[in-house]
Scaffold this motif. Structure first.
Motif, short mmCIF file in Angstrom:
data_model
loop_
_atom_site.label_atom_id
_atom_site.label_comp_id
_atom_site.label_asym_id
_atom_site.label_seq_id
_atom_site.Cartn_x
_atom_site.Cartn_y
_atom_site.Cartn_z
N VAL A 220 -5.47 -22.75 -17.47
CA VAL A 220 -4.94 -21.95 -18.57
C VAL A 220 -5.79 -20.69 -18.78
O VAL A 220 -5.36 -19.74 -19.43
N ARG A 223 -6.20 -18.06 -21.90
CA ARG A 223 -5.04 -18.05 -22.81
C ARG A 223 -4.94 -19.30 -23.68
O ARG A 223 -3.87 -19.63 -24.18
N GLY A 224 -6.07 -20.00 -23.86
CA GLY A 224 -6.06 -21.25 -24.62
C GLY A 224 -5.38 -21.16 -25.98
O GLY A 224 -4.62 -22.04 -26.36
N TYR A 227 -1.70 -21.01 -25.45
CA TYR A 227 -1.19 -22.18 -24.75
C TYR A 227 -1.20 -23.43 -25.63
O TYR A 227 -0.30 -24.27 -25.52
N GLU A 228 -2.17 -23.54 -26.51
CA GLU A 228 -2.22 -24.68 -27.41
C GLU A 228 -0.96 -24.77 -28.28
O GLU A 228 -0.55 -25.84 -28.69
N ALA A 232 3.35 -26.43 -21.39
CA ALA A 232 4.15 -26.08 -20.22
C ALA A 232 5.65 -26.10 -20.51
O ALA A 232 6.43 -25.35 -19.93
N ASP A 235 6.34 -22.84 -22.26
CA ASP A 235 5.87 -21.71 -21.46
C ASP A 235 6.71 -21.51 -20.20
O ASP A 235 6.95 -20.38 -19.78
N GLN A 288 -1.58 -33.55 -18.31
CA GLN A 288 -2.62 -32.61 -18.71
C GLN A 288 -3.75 -32.75 -17.68
O GLN A 288 -4.14 -33.87 -17.35
N TYR A 302 -8.57 -29.18 -19.00
CA TYR A 302 -7.89 -28.36 -19.99
C TYR A 302 -8.61 -28.41 -21.34
O TYR A 302 -8.83 -27.40 -21.99
N THR A 316 0.06 -29.60 -19.83
CA THR A 316 -0.09 -28.49 -18.89
C THR A 316 0.80 -28.73 -17.66
O THR A 316 0.75 -28.00 -16.68
N LYS A 340 0.01 -26.40 -14.33
CA LYS A 340 -1.19 -25.62 -14.04
C LYS A 340 -2.15 -26.50 -13.23
O LYS A 340 -2.09 -27.72 -13.29
#
Ligand code: BG6
Length: 490
Positions: A220, A223-224, A227-228, A232, A235, A288, A302, A316, A340
């Motif tokens: 990630v 961009r945490g 992304y939190e 995925a 996103d 994840q 992650y 993720t 990811k």
């Protein structure tokens, strides 16, 4: 074909997207002669930059991204900057003054594109002001280009849409999904509808399942924070993955007009069988990544990332079985997977055909492989058809062979290519490869049911896949339970 004179106003011009994608793409269009020489690019950002400071920034971006540096200086003569406060009317009035001046200097005929390449929380405020403060009041066309995410779920997307629609009509709104700008994603329709040998087989009588994998090797990264709140599913699945499903599953449109294509895609999204509550665990798998080693280098999990909760429940990785309830597709699973920190950076579609009715070539060592049509989207671009043929001088033993077509394999992932096409389309007013509100709405309503379930149940097994792997064990079971497997096709 040259574009019309246009002013391209980029909000978020000091940001990453502008630098990595937008300037290089516009420059490529300029180099190819596709961009009218009557154009100006107006960068808008919070930072107090001068025109010269901005020009230097554009120059750096072009020098880093382009092989040909020949016309950089002339391109830069068309670049300007205005520092800006998104919620202040005075700021928009200044912007309008500059825009009007550029309009005159470069004879832009009042044509304007407003490209919002910035944090989504400002989308609505900006569009309100663009209208209220008169920036959209010109004799030419006005178009709005919006980056993702378009909302966080259906309610927020609807609210955003409602607000934007007060200032721009649906026809003026270009919602970006950069996958729709990829060469081989655009080719899905062509492969299907321009070849007599595929379309007759493109249904549940001949296809057993379709697999779409978009895997990434990066984590990630920085961009945490975003992304939190995303994961995925939001996103990648809500937009890119479901767009590919729609293109693979749609009926042939009656012609290639924007409206016809989009309405066929919407019909697919409408036919997707909703999955909710406990069912989600049966049809979808979340993953994840943990920490581990990739190529002998240690990598963080992650949860160790910056701005990530150390107990984060964010996925993720997603794998899922999408069912489309219509005559063509009833009974054919569309398996999707994306994540990811996986083993490879690659996007591929595998169409697996059903087995032939009877195998005349059975032998103990080797059963017949099914026919596969593989569409390679990235990094290589092309199509491979997997067939069975006879091994030379070995009686009737069969051997798998591949027919391959490779389109220009531009090495480089997420190259400006896609953006170049999409920007061009927007300047010429072709919205086909942008998502209509109806598509966004349908895909959110599908995805929301899954995220509702995931958010209300903590996944105790997280982290559940090793970096550099192809995802959690259960994502393999998702297929094997149905008697299938993910094809690892090169
Ligand atoms: C973006 C996502 O939309 O797509 C990113 O926000 C992701 O998280 C990217 O990395 C993948 O795009 P591509 O073109 O590299 O497959």
């Amino acid at each position: 074909e040259k574009t019309q004179p246009t002013l391209i106003m980029i909000f978020g011009a000091t940001g990453d997207l502008a630098k990595r994608k937008l300037f290089p793409s516009l420059y490529q269009l300029y180099l190819k002669g596709s961009l009218s020489t009557n154009f100006a690019m107006l960068g808008v950002g919070r930072r107090e930059w001068s025109h010269d400071r901005f020009k230097e920034h554009v120059r750096e971006s072009l020098e880093a991204s382009s092989h040909s540096k020949e016309h950089i200086e002339t391109f830069i003569e068309h670049s300007f900057y205005q520092s800006h406060d998104v919620s202040d009317s005075d700021s928009y009035i200044q912007l309008k003054t500059l825009a009007d001046q550029l309009d005159e200097t470069f004879s832009l005929k009042g044509n304007r594109i407003f490209y919002l390449a910035m944090a989504p929380e400002f989308f609505g405020t900006i569009t309100d002001h663009l209208k209220q403060d008169g920036l959209t009041d010109t004799d030419g066309f006005c178009r709005l280009v919006i980056e993702k995410p378009f909302g966080h779920d259906l309610p927020s997307a609807s609210a955003l849409n409602k607000q934007i629609r007060q200032s721009f009509s649906e026809e003026q709104i270009y919602r970006i999904d950069h996958y729709l700008g990829k060469e081989m994603v655009q080719n899905i329709e062509v492969i299907r509808f321009a070849n007599a040998i595929f379309e007759p087989l493109w249904n549940n009588r001949f296809i057993s399942n379709i697999q779409i994998t978009s895997s990434e090797t990066l984590g990630v990264e920085e961009r945490g924070r975003y992304y939190e709140t995303s994961g995925a599913l939001r996103d990648m699945v809500q937009n890119h993955m479901l767009q590919m499903v729609a293109l693979l599953a749609m009926e042939p449109p009656i012609n290639l007009s924007t409206d016809e294509i989009r309405s066929e895609k919407v019909r697919v999204l409408r036919a997707m069988r909703p999955v909710e509550g406990k069912e989600v665990d049966e049809y979808f798998v979340r993953g994840q990544y943990g920490s581990g080693k990739v190529n002998n280098e240690p990598v963080d999990g992650y949860r160790d990332g910056e701005n990530v909760d150390s107990q984060s429940n964010t996925e993720t990785f997603v794998a899922g079985k999408v069912l489309i309830d219509n005559f063509r597709w009833a009974g054919v699973p569309f398996f999707i997977r994306t994540g990811k920190r996986m083993a490879v950076k690659s996007t591929k579609i595998v169409v697996q055909f059903k087995d032939i009715p009877m195998n005349l070539y059975y032998n103990k060592e080797h059963s017949l492989d099914p026919n596969l049509l593989v569409i390679h989207i990235q990094p290589d671009e092309g199509v491979t058809l997997h067939l069975n043929a006879k091994k030379t001088s070995e009686g009737v033993n069969t051997k798998p062979v591949k027919l391959s077509y490779s389109a220009s394999s531009i090495d480089g992932i997420n190259t400006p290519e896609a953006y170049e096409k999409l920007l061009y389309d927007c300047i010429v007013g072709d919205a086909t490869n942008f998502t209509h509100w109806d598509e966004v709405r349908k895909s959110w309503s599908y995805v929301d049911k899954i995220s509702d379930h995931w958010e209300s149940t903590k996944e105790e097994s997280f982290p559940n896949y090793a970096p550099g792997s192809m995802g959690p064990e259960r994502s393999f079971k998702l297929l094997s339970d149905d008697g299938f497997e993910w094809w690892a096709v090169g």
